[in-house]
Motif scaffolding. Structure first.
Motif, PDB file in Angstrom:
ATOM      1  N   ASN A 130       0.789  -1.226   0.000  1.00  0.00           N
ATOM      2  CA  ASN A 130       0.000   0.000   0.000  1.00  0.00           C
ATOM      3  C   ASN A 130       0.825   1.282   0.000  1.00  0.00           C
ATOM      4  O   ASN A 130       0.295   2.367   0.266  1.00  0.00           O
ATOM      5  CB  ASN A 130      -0.947   0.004   1.202  1.00  0.00           C
ATOM      6  N   GLY A 131       2.109   1.167  -0.315  1.00  0.00           N
ATOM      7  CA  GLY A 131       2.955   2.351  -0.456  1.00  0.00           C
ATOM      8  C   GLY A 131       3.240   3.083   0.838  1.00  0.00           C
ATOM      9  O   GLY A 131       3.480   4.296   0.843  1.00  0.00           O
ATOM     10  N   LEU A 132       3.217   2.352   1.957  1.00  0.00           N
ATOM     11  CA  LEU A 132       3.479   2.944   3.264  1.00  0.00           C
ATOM     12  C   LEU A 132       4.934   2.693   3.687  1.00  0.00           C
ATOM     13  O   LEU A 132       5.614   1.862   3.094  1.00  0.00           O
ATOM     14  CB  LEU A 132       2.542   2.335   4.315  1.00  0.00           C
ATOM     15  N   LYS A 133       5.385   3.405   4.703  1.00  0.00           N
ATOM     16  CA  LYS A 133       6.714   3.149   5.256  1.00  0.00           C
ATOM     17  C   LYS A 133       6.732   1.735   5.821  1.00  0.00           C
ATOM     18  O   LYS A 133       5.887   1.363   6.641  1.00  0.00           O
ATOM     19  CB  LYS A 133       7.017   4.150   6.371  1.00  0.00           C
ATOM     20  N   VAL A 134       7.688   0.911   5.376  1.00  0.00           N
ATOM     21  CA  VAL A 134       7.732  -0.497   5.764  1.00  0.00           C
ATOM     22  C   VAL A 134       8.563  -0.640   7.043  1.00  0.00           C
ATOM     23  O   VAL A 134       9.778  -0.816   7.000  1.00  0.00           O
ATOM     24  CB  VAL A 134       8.322  -1.364   4.635  1.00  0.00           C
ATOM     25  N   ASP A 135       7.874  -0.528   8.186  1.00  0.00           N
ATOM     26  CA  ASP A 135       8.562  -0.640   9.465  1.00  0.00           C
ATOM     27  C   ASP A 135       7.919  -1.663  10.405  1.00  0.00           C
ATOM     28  O   ASP A 135       8.412  -1.895  11.506  1.00  0.00           O
ATOM     29  CB  ASP A 135       8.628   0.728  10.157  1.00  0.00           C
ATOM     30  N   GLY A 136       6.805  -2.279   9.969  1.00  0.00           N
ATOM     31  CA  GLY A 136       6.149  -3.283  10.797  1.00  0.00           C
ATOM     32  C   GLY A 136       5.392  -2.713  11.984  1.00  0.00           C
ATOM     33  O   GLY A 136       4.904  -3.457  12.832  1.00  0.00           O
ATOM     34  N   ILE A 137       5.267  -1.382  12.031  1.00  0.00           N
ATOM     35  CA  ILE A 137       4.562  -0.718  13.128  1.00  0.00           C
ATOM     36  C   ILE A 137       3.200  -0.225  12.624  1.00  0.00           C
ATOM     37  O   ILE A 137       3.124   0.438  11.589  1.00  0.00           O
ATOM     38  CB  ILE A 137       5.370   0.480  13.661  1.00  0.00           C
ATOM     39  N   ALA A 138       2.147  -0.549  13.346  1.00  0.00           N
ATOM     40  CA  ALA A 138       0.803  -0.120  12.952  1.00  0.00           C
ATOM     41  C   ALA A 138       0.510   1.246  13.564  1.00  0.00           C
ATOM     42  O   ALA A 138      -0.156   1.368  14.586  1.00  0.00           O
ATOM     43  CB  ALA A 138      -0.232  -1.147  13.391  1.00  0.00           C
ATOM     44  N   GLY A 139       1.052   2.271  12.920  1.00  0.00           N
ATOM     45  CA  GLY A 139       0.834   3.642  13.369  1.00  0.00           C
ATOM     46  C   GLY A 139      -0.352   4.277  12.653  1.00  0.00           C
ATOM     47  O   GLY A 139      -1.196   3.584  12.079  1.00  0.00           O
ATOM     48  N   GLU A 140      -0.415   5.581  12.675  1.00  0.00           N
ATOM     49  CA  GLU A 140      -1.571   6.319  12.160  1.00  0.00           C
ATOM     50  C   GLU A 140      -1.910   5.973  10.714  1.00  0.00           C
ATOM     51  O   GLU A 140      -3.047   5.627  10.393  1.00  0.00           O
ATOM     52  CB  GLU A 140      -1.303   7.823  12.274  1.00  0.00           C
ATOM     53  N   LYS A 141      -0.926   6.053   9.820  1.00  0.00           N
ATOM     54  CA  LYS A 141      -1.205   5.840   8.408  1.00  0.00           C
ATOM     55  C   LYS A 141      -1.575   4.389   8.100  1.00  0.00           C
ATOM     56  O   LYS A 141      -2.450   4.121   7.278  1.00  0.00           O
ATOM     57  CB  LYS A 141       0.000   6.279   7.562  1.00  0.00           C
ATOM     58  N   THR A 142      -0.900   3.459   8.767  1.00  0.00           N
ATOM     59  CA  THR A 142      -1.193   2.041   8.531  1.00  0.00           C
ATOM     60  C   THR A 142      -2.592   1.697   9.035  1.00  0.00           C
ATOM     61  O   THR A 142      -3.358   1.010   8.356  1.00  0.00           O
ATOM     62  CB  THR A 142      -0.145   1.155   9.217  1.00  0.00           C
ATOM     63  N   LEU A 143      -2.955   2.167  10.229  1.00  0.00           N
ATOM     64  CA  LEU A 143      -4.292   1.909  10.758  1.00  0.00           C
ATOM     65  C   LEU A 143      -5.355   2.526   9.860  1.00  0.00           C
ATOM     66  O   LEU A 143      -6.416   1.939   9.642  1.00  0.00           O
ATOM     67  CB  LEU A 143      -4.416   2.451  12.181  1.00  0.00           C
ATOM     68  N   ALA A 144      -5.082   3.720   9.337  1.00  0.00           N
ATOM     69  CA  ALA A 144      -6.049   4.374   8.453  1.00  0.00           C
ATOM     70  C   ALA A 144      -6.274   3.547   7.188  1.00  0.00           C
ATOM     71  O   ALA A 144      -7.407   3.379   6.729  1.00  0.00           O
ATOM     72  CB  ALA A 144      -5.565   5.776   8.097  1.00  0.00           C
ATOM     73  N   LYS A 145      -5.201   3.014   6.626  1.00  0.00           N
ATOM     74  CA  LYS A 145      -5.313   2.174   5.429  1.00  0.00           C
ATOM     75  C   LYS A 145      -6.062   0.878   5.730  1.00  0.00           C
ATOM     76  O   LYS A 145      -6.784   0.354   4.880  1.00  0.00           O
ATOM     77  CB  LYS A 145      -3.928   1.848   4.871  1.00  0.00           C
ATOM     78  N   LEU A 146      -5.894   0.392   6.943  1.00  0.00           N
ATOM     79  CA  LEU A 146      -6.602  -0.825   7.350  1.00  0.00           C
ATOM     80  C   LEU A 146      -8.068  -0.545   7.668  1.00  0.00           C
ATOM     81  O   LEU A 146      -8.871  -1.466   7.776  1.00  0.00           O
ATOM     82  CB  LEU A 146      -5.924  -1.429   8.589  1.00  0.00           C
ATOM     83  N   GLY A 147      -8.407   0.729   7.828  1.00  0.00           N
ATOM     84  CA  GLY A 147      -9.770   1.078   8.187  1.00  0.00           C
ATOM     85  C   GLY A 147     -10.076   0.798   9.638  1.00  0.00           C
ATOM     86  O   GLY A 147     -11.208   0.506  10.012  1.00  0.00           O
ATOM     87  N   ILE A 148      -9.048   0.892  10.488  1.00  0.00           N
ATOM     88  CA  ILE A 148      -9.206   0.596  11.902  1.00  0.00           C
ATOM     89  C   ILE A 148      -9.038   1.867  12.723  1.00  0.00           C
ATOM     90  O   ILE A 148      -8.049   2.585  12.574  1.00  0.00           O
ATOM     91  CB  ILE A 148      -8.171  -0.446  12.373  1.00  0.00           C
ATOM     92  N   GLN A 149     -10.007   2.125  13.592  1.00  0.00           N
ATOM     93  CA  GLN A 149      -9.899   3.232  14.526  1.00  0.00           C
ATOM     94  C   GLN A 149      -9.341   2.705  15.832  1.00  0.00           C
ATOM     95  O   GLN A 149      -9.727   1.632  16.282  1.00  0.00           O
ATOM     96  CB  GLN A 149     -11.256   3.858  14.790  1.00  0.00           C
ATOM     97  N   SER A 150      -8.459   3.453  16.431  1.00  0.00           N
ATOM     98  CA  SER A 150      -7.888   3.042  17.704  1.00  0.00           C
ATOM     99  C   SER A 150      -8.965   2.856  18.749  1.00  0.00           C
ATOM    100  O   SER A 150      -9.933   3.590  18.800  1.00  0.00           O
ATOM    101  CB  SER A 150      -6.886   4.099  18.188  1.00  0.00           C
ATOM    102  N   SER A 151      -8.770   1.851  19.598  1.00  0.00           N
ATOM    103  CA  SER A 151      -9.712   1.595  20.681  1.00  0.00           C
ATOM    104  C   SER A 151      -9.739   2.734  21.686  1.00  0.00           C
ATOM    105  O   SER A 151     -10.646   2.818  22.511  1.00  0.00           O
ATOM    106  CB  SER A 151      -9.326   0.297  21.400  1.00  0.00           C
ATOM    107  N   LYS A 152      -8.757   3.628  21.621  1.00  0.00           N
ATOM    108  CA  LYS A 152      -8.718   4.758  22.537  1.00  0.00           C
ATOM    109  C   LYS A 152      -9.655   5.878  22.113  1.00  0.00           C
ATOM    110  O   LYS A 152      -9.903   6.810  22.853  1.00  0.00           O
ATOM    111  CB  LYS A 152      -7.290   5.326  22.635  1.00  0.00           C
ATOM    112  N   ASN A 153     -10.165   5.794  20.880  1.00  0.00           N
ATOM    113  CA  ASN A 153     -11.014   6.863  20.377  1.00  0.00           C
ATOM    114  C   ASN A 153     -12.472   6.674  20.757  1.00  0.00           C
ATOM    115  O   ASN A 153     -12.910   5.590  21.079  1.00  0.00           O
ATOM    116  CB  ASN A 153     -10.897   6.945  18.852  1.00  0.00           C
TER     117      ASN A 153
END
Length: 212
Positions: free
Chosen positions: A64-87
């Motif tokens: 998906n053209g994201l930074k390949v670091d294995g960390i599910a940060g803001e951009k990766t979660l957004a692409k996955l369509g996942i909202q943080s449970s903290k929201n």
């Protein structure tokens, strides 16, 4: 293509948790579930962010053209369509006019479709709101030039029925049967070859829901 419901909250202005190696909990389960459904992950959906999850996230990021670091940060979660449970729920940030407009869009685009499919159409609008690739308001997404046929042919102005209104509320309250999709189409009537190039995720009724 899968065919079942999944619950996700949508927000246009949200903050994300960061899940990485060693993390655990419900957010990690959501990440694993999404990646497994889409063929990136073959481990257990156990909520533990181990090496298999890291590798799966990297594959998803690379695709998906994201930074390949294995960390599910803001951009990766957004692409996955996942909202943080903290929201919190998106419903607190949605006005009655937003609900009315979204229900009109659902009625115009998906009346006669299964209820789950009507909710999914609403979820697509909300997924676009949450994406940096689209306008960041419900009205902006719906009235974006060429986005929805019902705007062009005037059906957006039809009065929605109770089912469409209920579907709009369910979508706003977090039900996403589309699994985070930002596009949908009817394969029996679609004339654009472009839409067939999208990644198909789920078919509900006559509509196929897809991502970039």
């Amino acid at each position: 293509i899968v065919s079942s419901g999944f619950y996700i909250n949508h927000l246009s202005h949200i903050s994300y948790a960061i899940s990485r190696y060693g993390s655990s909990g419900e957010e990690v389960k959501k990440i694993q579930d999404k990646l497994k459904r889409w063929g990136y992950y073959n481990g257990s959906v156990d909520g533990i962010y181990g090496t298999k999850t890291v590798d799966a996230v990297k594959k998803f990021q690379r695709k998906n053209g994201l930074k390949v670091d294995g960390i599910a940060g803001e951009k990766t979660l957004a692409k996955l369509g996942i909202q943080s449970s903290k929201n919190t729920s998106n419903s607190a940030n949605t006005t009655s006019s937003d609900i009315k407009l979204l229900s009109r869009l659902i009625y115009a685009e998906a009346r006669g479709e299964p209820y789950e499919g009507q909710v999914a159409v609403g979820a697509v609008v909300l997924n676009r709101v949450a994406s940096s690739s689209f306008p960041n308001t419900i009205s902006g997404v719906i009235y974006q030039s060429g986005a929805f046929d019902c705007v062009d042919d005037g059906q957006i102005n039809l009065s929605p029925d109770k089912t469409a209104i209920s579907a709009a509320k369910d979508a706003i309250n977090g039900w996403d049967p589309s699994y985070g999709c930002t596009f949908y189409f009817n394969p029996d009537t679609a004339t654009s070859k472009w839409i067939w190039s999208k990644t198909q995720v789920v078919k509900i009724g006559k509509h196929i829901f897809c991502t970039h």
